[in-house]
Design a protein around this motif. Structure first.
Motif, PDB file in Angstrom:
ATOM      1  N   VAL A  28      17.131  69.416  68.391  1.00  9.15           N
ATOM      2  CA  VAL A  28      17.751  70.901  68.155  1.00  9.15           C
ATOM      3  C   VAL A  28      19.152  70.432  68.054  1.00  9.15           C
ATOM      4  N   ILE A  29      19.883  70.746  67.157  1.00  5.04           N
ATOM      5  CA  ILE A  29      21.263  70.533  66.989  1.00  5.04           C
ATOM      6  C   ILE A  29      22.207  70.960  68.008  1.00  5.04           C
ATOM      7  N   GLY A  30      22.946  70.074  68.589  1.00  5.93           N
ATOM      8  CA  GLY A  30      23.820  70.504  69.554  1.00  5.93           C
ATOM      9  C   GLY A  30      23.187  70.463  71.049  1.00  5.93           C
ATOM     10  N   VAL A  31      21.825  70.497  71.059  1.00  5.52           N
ATOM     11  CA  VAL A  31      21.319  70.554  72.374  1.00  5.52           C
ATOM     12  C   VAL A  31      20.542  69.161  72.803  1.00  5.52           C
ATOM     13  N   GLY A  32      19.622  68.694  71.961  1.00 10.64           N
ATOM     14  CA  GLY A  32      18.958  67.392  72.608  1.00 10.64           C
ATOM     15  C   GLY A  32      17.725  67.224  71.625  1.00 10.64           C
ATOM     16  N   GLU A  33      16.941  66.333  72.299  1.00  8.67           N
ATOM     17  CA  GLU A  33      15.830  65.853  71.478  1.00  8.67           C
ATOM     18  C   GLU A  33      14.586  65.575  72.501  1.00  8.67           C
ATOM     19  N   ALA A  34      13.606  65.988  72.138  1.00 12.04           N
ATOM     20  CA  ALA A  34      12.423  65.692  72.907  1.00 12.04           C
ATOM     21  C   ALA A  34      11.282  65.503  72.205  1.00 12.04           C
ATOM     22  N   PRO A  35      10.135  64.884  72.864  1.00 13.49           N
ATOM     23  CA  PRO A  35       8.688  64.328  72.142  1.00 13.49           C
ATOM     24  C   PRO A  35       8.011  65.568  71.938  1.00 13.49           C
ATOM     25  N   PHE A  36       6.981  65.610  71.004  1.00 17.27           N
ATOM     26  CA  PHE A  36       6.124  66.654  70.945  1.00 17.27           C
ATOM     27  C   PHE A  36       5.104  66.219  70.161  1.00 17.27           C
ATOM     28  N   ALA A  37       3.689  66.429  70.676  1.00 18.65           N
ATOM     29  CA  ALA A  37       2.547  65.915  70.222  1.00 18.65           C
ATOM     30  C   ALA A  37       2.220  67.156  68.796  1.00 18.65           C
ATOM     31  N   ILE A  38       1.837  66.228  67.827  1.00 19.67           N
ATOM     32  CA  ILE A  38       1.566  67.001  66.445  1.00 19.67           C
ATOM     33  C   ILE A  38       0.318  67.621  66.715  1.00 19.67           C
ATOM     34  N   VAL A  39       0.286  69.173  66.389  1.00 18.29           N
ATOM     35  CA  VAL A  39      -1.367  69.625  66.607  1.00 18.29           C
ATOM     36  C   VAL A  39      -1.896  69.848  65.502  1.00 18.29           C
ATOM     37  N   SER A  40      -1.239  69.698  64.385  1.00 20.75           N
ATOM     38  CA  SER A  40      -1.977  69.595  63.002  1.00 20.75           C
ATOM     39  C   SER A  40      -2.626  68.464  62.692  1.00 20.75           C
ATOM     40  N   SER A  41      -3.235  68.441  61.568  1.00 17.03           N
ATOM     41  CA  SER A  41      -4.059  67.220  61.209  1.00 17.03           C
ATOM     42  C   SER A  41      -3.556  66.595  59.977  1.00 17.03           C
ATOM     43  N   PRO A  42      -3.418  65.381  59.884  1.00 12.93           N
ATOM     44  CA  PRO A  42      -3.106  64.503  58.695  1.00 12.93           C
ATOM     45  C   PRO A  42      -3.965  64.684  57.539  1.00 12.93           C
ATOM     46  N   SER A  43      -5.213  65.499  57.891  1.00  9.55           N
ATOM     47  CA  SER A  43      -5.999  65.697  56.711  1.00  9.55           C
ATOM     48  C   SER A  43      -5.570  67.034  56.023  1.00  9.55           C
ATOM     49  N   ARG A  44      -4.599  67.706  56.524  1.00 11.85           N
ATOM     50  CA  ARG A  44      -3.891  68.999  55.697  1.00 11.85           C
ATOM     51  C   ARG A  44      -2.507  68.310  55.564  1.00 11.85           C
ATOM     52  N   ARG A  45      -2.392  67.487  54.271  1.00 13.51           N
ATOM     53  CA  ARG A  45      -1.085  66.916  53.873  1.00 13.51           C
ATOM     54  C   ARG A  45      -0.247  68.097  53.896  1.00 13.51           C
ATOM     55  N   GLY A  46       1.199  67.745  54.373  1.00 16.32           N
ATOM     56  CA  GLY A  46       2.269  68.616  54.285  1.00 16.32           C
ATOM     57  C   GLY A  46       2.304  69.821  55.335  1.00 16.32           C
ATOM     58  N   LEU A  47       1.457  69.807  56.243  1.00 18.36           N
ATOM     59  CA  LEU A  47       1.262  70.621  57.452  1.00 18.36           C
ATOM     60  C   LEU A  47       1.706  69.952  58.613  1.00 18.36           C
ATOM     61  N   ILE A  48       2.976  70.365  59.154  1.00 13.91           N
ATOM     62  CA  ILE A  48       3.340  69.714  60.409  1.00 13.91           C
ATOM     63  C   ILE A  48       3.473  70.985  61.310  1.00 13.91           C
ATOM     64  N   GLU A  49       2.697  70.762  62.480  1.00 17.08           N
ATOM     65  CA  GLU A  49       2.682  71.728  63.600  1.00 17.08           C
ATOM     66  C   GLU A  49       2.777  71.314  64.972  1.00 17.08           C
ATOM     67  N   ILE A  50       3.837  71.759  65.714  1.00 13.07           N
ATOM     68  CA  ILE A  50       3.574  71.506  66.969  1.00 13.07           C
ATOM     69  C   ILE A  50       3.652  72.635  67.778  1.00 13.07           C
ATOM     70  N   ALA A  51       3.025  72.703  69.158  1.00  8.63           N
ATOM     71  CA  ALA A  51       2.920  73.722  70.061  1.00  8.63           C
ATOM     72  C   ALA A  51       3.488  73.442  71.184  1.00  8.63           C
ATOM     73  N   VAL A  52       4.723  74.723  71.561  1.00  8.97           N
ATOM     74  CA  VAL A  52       5.862  74.274  72.695  1.00  8.97           C
ATOM     75  C   VAL A  52       5.748  75.417  73.647  1.00  8.97           C
ATOM     76  N   ARG A  53       5.678  74.729  74.893  1.00  8.81           N
ATOM     77  CA  ARG A  53       5.873  75.963  75.872  1.00  8.81           C
ATOM     78  C   ARG A  53       7.247  75.860  76.408  1.00  8.81           C
ATOM     79  N   GLN A  54       7.807  77.056  76.869  1.00 11.64           N
ATOM     80  CA  GLN A  54       9.100  76.778  77.175  1.00 11.64           C
ATOM     81  C   GLN A  54       9.220  76.250  78.580  1.00 11.64           C
ATOM     82  N   SER A  55       9.955  75.330  78.707  1.00 10.95           N
ATOM     83  CA  SER A  55       9.974  74.535  79.933  1.00 10.95           C
ATOM     84  C   SER A  55      11.345  73.743  80.393  1.00 10.95           C
TER      85      SER A  55
END
Ligand code: FES
Length: 281
Positions: free
Chosen positions: A55-82
């Motif tokens: 996030v620009i100006g804030v920092g970087e964090a790792p997130f698991a990808i929760v969408s599937s590579p079988s749906r090309r072009g779809l990139i989703e992550i699920a994030v809890r505020q922590s």
């Protein structure tokens, strides 16, 4: 003479949040898209891999990808505020500019898993952690043997992606069992006991089967014992660990577990690894 410069592996690609969806447990599902349309189509990953999002100006964090590579072009992550980055991410509006690098990590060994039976076992809210693999298997259903899903939930509608359980239950090519724990139990013991009870009621052939676990690692030992007792082999009991990842590429040392790095050697580990890495749980 022009000097060819190597691409910087830490340089993120420009991307945008294109959709935000609220899920139970104050988790937001973010759909992401690279600015470079070619990259959207070529971006490939394995279920279980993660990306680094900035996030620009804030920092970087790792997130698991929760969408599937079988749906090309779809990139989703699920994030809890922590923390800082996740809070900033939750405050972003649709279309906001972000940075993405990756994918990183080993992911699930989907090539080795082909033609095998698969058990997908999740404890409560960790149901969402297997979404990428679950979708991948269902989208490539013919490549896998028997697929059995056992999940614990007080109430499926309170789980992130819990709505998927109803259509999963309607499918004939997957055995789906949702177990309700008898009581709310902070130790998670009841969830594991219910998961094992649910598993006892399903027919599965242990030999050659992959058991993929999602839950709090400290709760795993009784389930590990049950699976081993049934004859599932140590290298086919898999789970994913989220550990203090920072660089994502084996440089910073933050994510080390014993002599392994979660970002390079994981985040998917097997029971076999867990035996040799006592810090896993
Ligand atoms: S995150 Fe830096 S070494 Fe793994």
């Amino acid at each position: 003479v022009p000097v060819a410069t190597k691409p910087d592996p830490l340089q993120p690609n420009r991307a945008h949040v294109i959709r935000v969806q609220r899920l139970p447990l104050e988790i937001n599902l973010f759909q992401l898209r690279f600015e470079d349309e070619e990259l959207n189509l070529s971006f490939d990953f394995k279920p279980g891999q993660f990306l680094m999002l900035s996030v620009i100006g804030v920092g970087e964090a790792p997130f698991a990808i929760v969408s599937s590579p079988s749906r090309r072009g779809l990139i989703e992550i699920a994030v809890r505020q922590s923390g800082r980055v996740t809070t900033a991410l939750h405050n972003l509006k649709e279309n906001a500019l972000i940075g993405i690098r990756g994918p990183y990590g080993n992911g699930y060994p989907i090539e080795r898993m082909r033609r095998s039976d698969v058990l997908l076992l999740s404890e409560g809210p960790w149901f969402g952690a297997l979404r990428s693999l679950r979708w991948y298997i269902l989208d490539n259903r013919k490549d896998f043997g028997q697929v059995t899903l056992v999940a614990t939930a007080d109430d499926a509608k309170d789980l992130p992606f819990g709505d998927e359980l109803s259509w999963l239950g309607d499918r004939e090519d997957i055995t789906c069992r949702v177990c309700r724990p008898a009581a709310r139990d902070a130790e998670g013991q009841d969830h594991m006991a219910r998961l094992i009870a649910g598993l006892r009621q399903t027919k599965f052939v242990a030999q050659g089967t992959y058991a993929v676990l999602a839950g709090e690692p400290a709760h795993f030992p009784p389930l590990w014992d049950y699976l081993l007792e049934r004859g599932v082999s140590k290298d086919k009991i898999l789970f994913s660990l989220q550990r203090k990842m920072r660089c994502g590429i084996g440089k910073c040392g933050h994510c080390s577990i014993g002599y392994k790095y979660t970002c390079l050697d994981g985040p998917v580990f097997s029971y076999w690894d867990a035996q040799n890495l006592p810090e896993v749980i």
